[in-house]
Design an enzyme around this catalytic site. Structure first.
Site, mmCIF file in Angstrom:
data_model
loop_
_atom_site.group_PDB
_atom_site.id
_atom_site.type_symbol
_atom_site.label_atom_id
_atom_site.label_comp_id
_atom_site.label_asym_id
_atom_site.label_seq_id
_atom_site.Cartn_x
_atom_site.Cartn_y
_atom_site.Cartn_z
ATOM 1 C CD GLU A 197 -0.238 -8.862 -2.360
ATOM 2 O OE1 GLU A 197 0.742 -9.600 -2.049
ATOM 3 O OE2 GLU A 197 -0.260 -7.766 -2.311
ATOM 4 C CB CYS A 222 5.085 -3.893 -1.456
ATOM 5 S SG CYS A 222 5.503 -2.760 -2.699
ATOM 6 N N GLY A 269 0.780 -1.271 -0.140
ATOM 7 C CA GLY A 269 0.022 0.062 0.168
ATOM 8 C C GLY A 269 0.738 1.246 0.072
ATOM 9 C CG HIS A 306 2.453 -6.664 -4.468
ATOM 10 N ND1 HIS A 306 1.610 -6.002 -3.423
ATOM 11 C CD2 HIS A 306 3.157 -5.508 -4.871
ATOM 12 C CE1 HIS A 306 1.709 -4.633 -3.178
ATOM 13 N NE2 HIS A 306 2.877 -4.379 -3.871
HETATM 14 N N1 GLN Z 1 5.601 2.735 -2.978
HETATM 15 C C1 GLN Z 1 4.798 2.459 -1.886
HETATM 16 C C2 GLN Z 1 5.707 2.963 -0.522
HETATM 17 O O1 GLN Z 1 6.670 3.565 -0.642
HETATM 18 C C3 GLN Z 1 5.066 0.826 -1.504
HETATM 19 C C4 GLN Z 1 4.200 0.235 -3.029
HETATM 20 C C5 GLN Z 1 3.544 -1.027 -2.662
HETATM 21 O O2 GLN Z 1 3.328 -1.433 -1.586
HETATM 22 N N2 GLN Z 1 3.127 -1.373 -3.777
HETATM 23 O O3 GLN Z 1 5.062 3.138 0.413
#
Ligand code: GLN
Length: 214
Positions: A190, A88, A56, A188
């Site tokens: 998921e 992520c 996220g 990811h």
């Molecule tokens: N770019 C997001 C961040 O730095 C992470 C991206 C993701 O979770 N898909 O928080």
């Protein structure tokens, strides 16, 4: 019948539904976690066999972790050995040191339990999002990995095992790591139908439960 593993999925923001589905398809029971559940040091999280921190936006998620009283209980549970899987933004929240795409150190609320330095949004505009098949040690010879504005792990400390790598402008850098009870990936798992990474995490959770969760 064996009691299903009970996994808490942080559901403040981001791709938590996809994690829920993947874990349920592996046979786990899932509770979406939005706030501290009890006013105790572990915040009621001690009932879980493991926790997932989804992808996220890590700054938004970090702030919500503080506002909802979850940051300290999560840190305490991980410190006691509860398995956690961060993907992520989840990897970013777990890591000790965070930097921006230009390498400057970032201050944002995070757990800081994984001995890694990560660079947010590290792949640049041209390759913002991409998919590739990766070998992930102990998990799969070729796992379809989806990267979305992903972080890179630029350095690791003692106790961190690198499970998977990608070629970058700076050579081969890790994109999946494990440090004892902490599992994390830049990509990811998921977002594909391949459940092997989730199954690997659930094996960690099962082992911890079988040890008496201590
Ligand atoms: N770019 C997001 C961040 O730095 C992470 C991206 C993701 O979770 N898909 O928080």
């Amino acid at each position: 019948m064996v009691t299903p593993l009970h996994i808490g999925v942080l559901a403040l923001q981001g791709a938590f539904r996809e994690h829920r589905l993947a874990l349920e398809r592996c046979g786990a029971k899932v509770t979406e976690l939005r706030r501290r559940q009890e006013d105790t040091p572990l915040g009621g999280l001690e009932k879980f066999d493991g926790i997932v921190l989804p992808g996220g936006e890590s700054t938004a998620m970090g702030r919500l972790l503080v506002d909802r009283g979850l940051l300290e209980p999560l840190r305490a549970c991980i410190g006691r050995g509860m398995p956690v899987f961060g993907t992520c933004a989840g990897l970013i929240l777990l890591s000790r040191e965070l930097e921006g795409p230009d390498g400057t150190l970032l201050e944002q609320p995070h757990l800081g339990v994984l001995h890694c330095r990560v660079r947010r949004n590290a792949f640049g505009r041209q390759t913002d999002s991409f998919e590739t098949a990766l070998e992930v040690k102990g998990v799969a010879q070729a796992l379809e990995a989806v990267f979305i504005r992903a972080p890179l792990i630029v350095s690791t400390g003692p106790g961190v095992e690198c499970l998977s790598f990608v070629e970058t402008g700076e050579g081969m850098l890790p994109v999946a790591v494990r440090q004892d009870n902490i599992l994390a990936s830049s990509f990811h798992p998921e977002l594909t139908d391949d459940l092997r990474f989730h199954a690997f995490f659930l094996d960690m959770c099962r082992a911890w439960r079988e040890q008496g969760r201590a």
